[in-house]
Design an enzyme around this catalytic site. Structure first.
Site, PDB file in Angstrom:
ATOM      1  N   HIS A  37       0.823  -1.210   0.000  1.00  0.00           N
ATOM      2  CA  HIS A  37       0.000   0.000   0.000  1.00  0.00           C
ATOM      3  C   HIS A  37       0.855   1.258   0.000  1.00  0.00           C
ATOM      4  O   HIS A  37       2.084   1.210   0.127  1.00  0.00           O
ATOM      5  CB  HIS A  37      -0.955   0.002   1.204  1.00  0.00           C
ATOM      6  CG  HIS A  37      -0.269   0.021   2.541  1.00  0.00           C
ATOM      7  ND1 HIS A  37       0.238   1.181   3.104  1.00  0.00           N
ATOM      8  CD2 HIS A  37      -0.006  -0.975   3.432  1.00  0.00           C
ATOM      9  CE1 HIS A  37       0.771   0.899   4.279  1.00  0.00           C
ATOM     10  NE2 HIS A  37       0.645  -0.398   4.509  1.00  0.00           N
ATOM     11  N   CYS A  40       2.807  -4.943   6.868  1.00  0.00           N
ATOM     12  CA  CYS A  40       2.501  -4.708   5.463  1.00  0.00           C
ATOM     13  C   CYS A  40       3.697  -4.077   4.748  1.00  0.00           C
ATOM     14  O   CYS A  40       4.675  -3.683   5.372  1.00  0.00           O
ATOM     15  CB  CYS A  40       1.285  -3.800   5.323  1.00  0.00           C
ATOM     16  SG  CYS A  40      -0.268  -4.596   5.818  1.00  0.00           S
TER      17      CYS A  40
END
Length: 322
Positions: free
Chosen positions: A212, A228
């Protein structure tokens, strides 16, 4: 597996290492000529002759008031990568006139070159578009100690534009401990969303892991996330519009990369291995079969190989023959 203690002094690290092991004429590029986002969008051509070496070694002359973080943005490289390639340089007050080595020369990882490949010790993401002889390379942020990003062989499950963020119970607890404030159970899209404007949800496990963007101006090229993979906003925007659902994603742990080049050069690239916890006093270098084969060659200069392994400066160096 090669285990060593990370206890080497700056005196060892600050030798004239690059002068001895230079493999290409470095370039000093004026700031006015830099356009790193455009350069990344063009990608690097894949070697066609069995070579693994891509990119171009560059140099930058420190100006008054520069910080290493500012230099990373000029060249679109990670902060830790820049610090490793320039040991002993103060990241906040680098000496004006100091020549920095920019780590934009690299060996391709020892895995199939398809889809997205993330090498955790490098803090880099490689994207190999299908049907094209090119690769695009981006600096990334990954999971911090205690929230490490796992290795995996997976795929893009879903592309999400303007994602909302649902922090885990652990994330909300950590936030409260650090700030004394309660984190909302859901944070919608917008400037306060730490996921940025684009996210690629991975099929691994319970689909908790994302590639992301970010709403922060720091953290790229560092271990800062809750697991992440974080990219600069421009980079995730470009990548989001290139990849497809079900595209291959490989997350690997290769601190050592090697190449026996077509011209006979034996090239080694070593990155700091991923520490497991705050009290780690030893780090492990995981050897691929190809790295073992490389190391077992009788013609390799063992002293130079050992020096490169100890310094782990994250840049390709030629290992001379005996």
């Amino acid at each position: 597996m090669f285990v060593y203690s990370n206890l080497f002094s700056n005196e060892i690290i600050n030798r004239h290492y690059f002068k001895k092991h230079s493999i290409i004429l470095s370039l000093v590029i004026p700031l006015a000529m830099l356009n790193p986002v455009a350069a990344q969008a063009e990608g690097y051509p894949l070697p066609q002759d069995g070579s693994r070496l891509i990119g171009m070694q560059q140099e930058y002359k420190v100006q008054q008031g520069d910080t290493l973080d500012a230099v990373t943005k000029l060249y679109n490289v990670g902060l830790i990568a820049l610090m490793e390639s320039n040991p002993g340089v103060d990241p906040f007050l680098p000496t004006p006139g100091k020549i920095l080595q920019i780590p934009n020369r690299m060996l391709l990882p020892d895995v199939p070159h398809k889809g997205i490949v993330i090498n955790l010790p490098e803090l880099r993401l490689y994207y190999f578009p299908a049907g094209k002889d090119e690769v695009h390379v981006f600096p990334i942020g990954i999971g911090r100690i205690g929230r490490s990003t796992p290795t995996m062989q997976t795929s893009v499950r879903m592309k999400i534009k303007h994602p909302s963020w649902t922090p885990t119970t652990k994330s909300r607890t950590e936030y409260f401990q650090q700030t004394g404030k309660h984190l909302p159970s859901v944070i919608g899209a917008g400037k306060d969303n730490p996921l940025g404007d684009y996210a690629l949800q991975l099929a691994y496990g319970k689909h908790d892991y994302l590639i992301h963007g970010t709403n922060k101006d720091f953290g790229i090229g560092m271990r800062v996330s809750a697991g992440c993979i974080r990219l600069n906003p421009d980079d995730i925007s470009w990548l989001f519009h290139q990849v497809a659902n079900n595209e291959s994603v490989q997350i690997i742990n290769q601190p050592i990369k090697v190449s026996l080049e077509p011209n006979g050069e034996k090239i080694l690239e070593v990155h700091s291995p991923i520490s497991r916890s705050d009290d780690d006093t030893e780090f492990s270098l995981y050897w691929t079969n190809e790295a073992i084969k490389f190391n077992n060659q009788e013609v390799i200069d063992n002293d130079e190989m050992t020096e490169a392994l100890l310094l782990h400066q994250g840049m390709p160096v030629v290992i001379d023959s005996k």
